[in-house]
Scaffold this active site. Structure first.
Site, mmCIF file in Angstrom:
data_model
loop_
_atom_site.group_PDB
_atom_site.id
_atom_site.type_symbol
_atom_site.label_atom_id
_atom_site.label_comp_id
_atom_site.label_asym_id
_atom_site.label_seq_id
_atom_site.Cartn_x
_atom_site.Cartn_y
_atom_site.Cartn_z
ATOM 1 N N GLY A 70 0.645 -1.373 -0.212
ATOM 2 C CA GLY A 70 0.007 0.112 0.058
ATOM 3 C C GLY A 70 0.721 1.065 -0.510
ATOM 4 O O GLY A 70 1.837 1.330 -0.762
ATOM 5 N N ASP A 71 0.691 2.477 1.082
ATOM 6 C CA ASP A 71 1.792 3.864 1.291
ATOM 7 C C ASP A 71 2.572 3.769 2.541
ATOM 8 O O ASP A 71 2.445 3.967 3.086
ATOM 9 C CB ASP A 71 0.400 4.440 1.826
ATOM 10 C CG ASP A 71 -0.557 4.653 2.960
ATOM 11 O OD1 ASP A 71 -0.733 3.654 2.951
ATOM 12 O OD2 ASP A 71 -0.993 5.253 2.222
ATOM 13 N N GLU A 72 2.797 2.141 2.716
ATOM 14 C CA GLU A 72 3.543 2.273 3.445
ATOM 15 C C GLU A 72 5.029 1.503 3.437
ATOM 16 O O GLU A 72 5.102 1.127 3.018
ATOM 17 C CB GLU A 72 2.768 0.903 4.844
ATOM 18 C CG GLU A 72 2.080 0.976 5.324
ATOM 19 C CD GLU A 72 1.393 0.374 6.001
ATOM 20 O OE1 GLU A 72 2.248 -1.043 6.511
ATOM 21 O OE2 GLU A 72 -0.014 0.662 7.344
#
Length: 854
Positions: A522-524
């Site tokens: 994801g956005d991690e």
């Protein structure tokens, strides 16, 4: 002499103080041990998903605190039957495995279960219990035995015990206190692990049900589409036969039209020669066999249709009967394949009374069978084909043979070229395969950064090397991008992917070459900073990263602004493994995210204490729910001049002040426990045998959009003692507007059970009149703010008149909010509205329950 006496007193005082200090230190040490054990037990309950892994983990936890090589857990059912869940014993391993249920009931295990008290027993105590008849001697005698009950509230659900055969190892009261504290929290942990197992099983079952429903809908849509295409196809066939075209194109066009109407993957046309003793196949498509060569007549299905002169629909069962009776023979294909069709459809090509050949379709799929409608369609098609063949066969035959020869040469040549190209490329592909597979397995496909697997491997390797360094210093940065979901949803996934690629490039440009940058998903993102001089170095890197990521990005002409929330966890000697460091960095990131965007937070001990406190609050809430520390409260529903119509049932927590009750309700909603609490309220009301008043209960929308909850609600209603026409179930207008049409259809099913429906908090925002018209509500409760402003708002009075007019048509009654004054009561009574009494809700005992109000 006096000085000596004074000295002795002082010495006595010092000895007493020293003894007290040692006792306090021992107590603090014991409390520290218990606290550490409970913390590890909580981590086990959160991380373990299978009970087969849970009990060995508890065993390892006990072994870390005291000598517990011999350990077992026995659970007790409602019929007082004991079941052995886990055991480890150096003497009686096989005896425990074969022990019957009543053996535990008559031993020390059953004694602890009956007394509901922990037991510390040596050989002398064991002998006394046997002599007194409290227990029966079993198994190998031990030197020391320690067992505690596993209790859920006042009920014993099992026993956890340890024992020692070593004369030098004897358990004491401190060990009893330690294992007693662990047992209290073990029950909660067991419930959590079993609940997680049940939830996963429920998710799998519901997924299968949804898959079956989707298949049924697809079948219905396919049938309707075929019906619409039928008329159009018949017209195309009539037009095509009158159009001048070559025979091969004609066959393909016929096959194309048939494919639009039915399953025609396997289709062929067989024609008789001039003498009528041989068959050839000008058009042939089959998933198992190539185009057959011209052959003599045999006892096949094609010849069966030619002999009968009629169209035939033959299932696999009918085919087996024909083979059994000798009407047809099962002929093996030229490739050696003997697959039997599950459904076969054939029609003769007739010109007058002469049979020219056969057109046939067949299917090898057990899920599909041809129908009589498709048989009639094929019979119609065969007539047109026969006319066209009879008219053009003499002039097209030579041309068709020539084209077929060229086609075969071309196909064979193309196959040879493809085979040669494949052989050349295969060698090169194999060389690249290993490199590509390794890179794909350890790197993110989108950004090219290390993936979770590679990152965890590097981080654990860094932990394994820490003992080789005098003062190991490294830090972990956990990064979560701000506004990524908004960017992805508004600008599209393509821009979202470009955004992640740009972020990964900026991260790599900001850190050093030997620092590891990875994308977890994801956005991690995470960054492992190695060889730092101090914790300040990690803070400086975090500031540079935040400044770099807050700069605008231009992606395919779109300017995108974002930011990042960072959590930092610096290595400390207290960390036992890499997972703990990653866990704390993640927690610090969420703390930074709660403070706002573009900032970082360093993990410290206070954050760990906060996490433990939140865990304690969740456990307190779970305990309140398990012990049912709530009861219904009642607010009268009036009409006219204080005439009692019924009661509104509200949730009342039995413990705590108003602020604590509100906090419990908020926590229950966040934890997803409120639907279960509401269901328990419905169950309590349904068990009342009341007079003719109505009882209204507001439910959350989860009872409509969750099939499992909806089934539970219907089951409670079907077993209700209270007549269902006295029960009103209410749903918030705003919640209903967020549901799908399928989920709202559950309202009709509830209505069919006999209950009454309430639309609650109507006109709070949008006043959706469509809900009133489409769904069978019996009562409509106006929003409180709407009711209070009726006397001073002309617009809302006009809307109220519309609602009253619709009420006559759709048979529902309006209920205003709480009537606060006599004037508002009179006004509502004049309009014909019901209203709630202006008083605080009361319990059943306070109100006399169901009595007429004064």
């Amino acid at each position: 002499m006096k000085d000596i006496t004074t000295l002795h007193k002082a010495q006595h005082i010092l000895v007493s103080q020293l003894r007290r200090l040692r006792k306090l230190a021992a107590g603090y040490k014991q409390a520290y041990i218990i606290q550490g054990a409970l913390l590890k037990l909580s981590e086990l309950a959160s991380g373990v998903k299978d009970m087969r892994e849970f009990y060995p983990a508890i065993h390892r936890l006990l072994n870390q605190q005291l000598k517990a090589d011999n350990f077992y857990v026995v659970l007790c059912g409602q019929d007082q039957q004991f079941s052995l869940e886990y055991f480890a014993d150096e003497k009686d391993q096989h005896v425990l495995l074969d022990a019957p249920s009543d053996a535990f009931a008559s031993g020390l295990t059953g004694y602890v279960a009956r007394t509901k008290q922990g037991l510390l027993c040596d050989q002398e105590g064991y002998r006394r219990l046997v002599e007194s008849g409290d227990i029966t001697a079993q198994g190998t005698a031990c030197q020391s035995w320690l067992g505690v009950p596993l209790c859920r509230g006042e009920k014993v659900i099992g026993v956890m015990a340890i024992q020692s055969y070593d004369p030098d190892c004897r358990y004491n009261q401190h060990d009893l206190a330690l294992i007693s504290n662990i047992a209290i929290h073990t029950v909660t942990a067991i419930d959590r692990v079993k609940s997680r197992e049940l939830l996963e099983q429920t998710v799998r079952e519901r997924t299968q049900q949804l898959r079956n429903t989707n298949q049924s809908l697809e079948k219905e849509i396919r049938e309707r589409t075929n019906a619409e295409q039928l008329q159009s196809a018949l017209y195309k066939i009539s037009e095509m036969t009158a159009r001048s075209t070559d025979m091969m194109n004609f066959y393909h066009e016929v096959h194309q039209i048939l494919s639009e109407l039915m399953k025609a993957d396997n289709c062929y046309i067989a024609l008789l020669n001039e003498t009528g003793d041989r068959l050839h196949f000008p058009f042939y498509l089959d998933q198992y066999t190539p185009t057959p060569k011209e052959r003599a007549l045999q006892s096949g299905l094609t010849e069966y249709v030619i002999r009968s002169g009629e169209a035939k629909l033959i299932s696999q069962h009918q085919l087996l009967e024909l083979i059994k009776t000798g009407v047809v023979d099962r002929v093996q294909s030229s490739l050696g394949h003997s697959a039997m069709s599950t459904s076969w459809l054939g029609a003769p090509l007739l010109v007058g009374q002469q049979v020219l050949g056969v057109i046939a379709l067949q299917c090898y799929d057990n899920t599909y069978s041809y129908s009589e409608q498709e048989l009639n369609l094929l019979r119609f098609v065969s007539q047109h084909i026969a006319v066209a063949i009879s008219r053009k066969l003499s002039t097209e035959q030579q041309k068709q043979q020539h084209e077929e020869l060229e086609k075969r040469i071309f196909e064979r040549t193309r196959e040879l070229r493809q085979t040669n190209l494949f052989l050349r490329l295969q060698v090169e592909e194999r060389k690249k395969a290993e490199e590509k597979l390794f890179h794909e397995a350890n790197h993110d496909a989108l950004t090219g950064l290390a993936n979770r697997q590679m990152f965890l491997m590097q981080l654990r390797q860094r932990f394994s090397y820490r003992n080789r360094e005098a003062t190991p210093r490294f830090a972990l940065l956990f990064i979560d991008l701000d506004r990524f979901k908004l960017i992805n949803d508004t600008l599209g996934h393509h821009i979202g992917d470009l955004f992640l690629i740009e972020v990964s490039q900026r991260l790599q440009q900001t850190v050093r070459e030997h620092d590891l940058v990875a994308r977890l998903g994801g956005d991690e993102f995470v960054i492992l900073l190695g060889q730092i001089q101090s914790d300040l170095d990690a803070e400086e890197v975090a500031e540079r990263l935040i400044e770099s990521l807050r700069q605008p990005m231009v992606l395919e002409g779109q300017q995108v602004c974002s930011g990042a929330s960072l959590g930092i966890a610096c290595y400390q000697p207290e960390y036992q493994n890499a997972d703990e460091l990653l866990r704390d960095a993640d927690a610090a990131m969420y703390q930074a995210k709660s403070f706002g965007r573009n900032r970082f937070v360093i993990f410290n001990d206070s954050m760990r204490q906060q996490m433990l406190q939140e865990l304690g609050q969740e456990q307190a809430l779970q305990q309140a729910v398990d012990q049912q520390q709530f009861a219904p409260a009642f607010r009268p529903l009036l009409q006219g001049d204080s005439e009692l119509l019924g009661y509104q049932v509200l949730l009342n927590w039995l413990q705590g002040d108003e602020a604590q009750k509100a906090e419990l309700s908020r926590q229950a909603t966040q934890a997803g426990l409120m639907p279960d609490i509401e269901l328990e309220l419905v169950r309590q009301i349904c068990q009342k045998n009341a007079s003719a008043e109505l009882f209204s209960i507001r439910l959350s929308s989860g009872h409509l959009n969750n099939t499992l909850l909806f089934d539970k609600l219907c089951n409670v209603l079907r077993h209700s003692v209270l007549p269902l026409h006295q029960l009103c179930l209410g749903f918030n207008e705003a919640d209903l507007l967020r549901l799908t049409t399928t989920q709202l259809a559950n309202l009709h099913q509830l209505k069919r059970l006999g209950i009454r429906l309430v639309l609650d908090q109507f006109a709070a925002e949008v006043a959706a009149l469509g809900l009133l018209v489409q769904y069978p509500f019996d009562f409509v409760v106006l929003d409180t703010a709407f009711s209070r402003s009726l006397q001073r708002s002309d617009q809302r009075r006009q809307l109220l008149q519309v609602l009253l007019s619709l009420a006559q048509t759709h048979k529902y009654r309006l209920i205003a909010a709480v009537a606060e004054t006599e004037e508002s009561r009179a006004y509502l009574a004049e309009l014909g509205c019901c209203y709630f009494a202006d008083r605080s809700p009361v319990s059943e005992a306070q109100s006399g329950f169901f009595q007429q109000l004064a």
